[in-house]
Design a protein around this motif. Structure first.
Motif: not given
Lengths: 109, 118
Positions: B74, B78-79, B55, B96, B72
């Motif tokens: 971690n 999720t992004v 990220g 995505c 994001r």
């Protein structure tokens, strides 16, 4: 930014035909090219990476070649499920400026 | 099985903001770079943005630089794509996708539709 030009933009072919799609880069991208297949209403499907490596599970009738600025995607014997739009994408920037070509629509003759 | 699921799309007025999320499962998320790609109605694919596995590095298409922010989490796999100052030409399906070893986008979500209109 690197531009990718696909040709033709569309083509008509019959089941069993050999089909070749070209992708030209505006500068040398080594072998940093991927190919995708997209059907209407679906996300793209990953076919080929590093210009000529076949993604796992992709039929062997698909092949890619080329390096530098000129690349081709070949379908050796077109099947009914292959009618779709195909896109190339360059990865010379690794994660950055990952340009797509304009697409080639393969239609039934 | 690897799955990517986008959410957050919808109708927004020009100049407005929207936040898209992509939930990823079936892999060790922190090991992979991620990307957003969009497709305007009836048009081709356009790369929008990417983020490296940690990220710490983010990348944007010129068309969205300064308006969109990718991030994001971690810990939550999720992004996110924060989209500000939206314009009518941002109208598209936003996908995505997972980056495979800097060589291609090997896993994709189904996409979420963003419509910018008054």
């Amino acid at each position: 930014a690197i531009q990718l030009t696909q040709s033709p933009s569309s083509l008509s072919a019959s089941v069993g035909d050999r089909v070749t799609i070209t992708c030209r880069a505006s500068q040398d991208i080594r072998n940093a090219l991927a190919w995708y297949q997209q059907k209407p209403g679906k996300p793209p499907k990953f076919l080929i990476y590093d210009a000529s490596s076949l993604e796992s599970g992709v039929p062997s009738r698909f092949s890619g070649s080329g390096s530098g600025t000129e690349f081709t995607l070949t379908i050796s014997s077109l099947q009914p499920e292959d009618f779709a739009t195909y896109y190339c994408q360059q990865f010379s920037g690794y994660y950055h400026q990952l340009t797509f070509g304009g697409g080639t629509k393969v239609e039934i003759k | 099985e690897v799955q990517l699921s986008e959410s957050g799309g919808g109708l927004v007025q020009p100049g407005g903001s929207l936040r898209l999320s992509c939930a990823v499962s079936g892999l060790t998320f922190r090991n992979y770079a991620m990307s957003w790609v969009r497709q305007a109605p009836g048009k081709g694919l356009e790369w929008v943005s990417s983020v490296n596995p940690s990220g710490g590095s983010t990348y944007y298409a010129d068309s969205v630089q300064g308006r969109f922010t990718i991030s994001r989490d971690n810990s939550k796999d999720t992004v996110t794509l924060q989209m500000n100052s939206l314009r009518s030409d941002d109208t598209a399906i936003y996908f995505c996708a997972k980056i495979y070893s800097g060589s291609g986008l090997d896993k994709w979500g189904q996409g979420t539709l963003v419509t910018v209109s008054s």
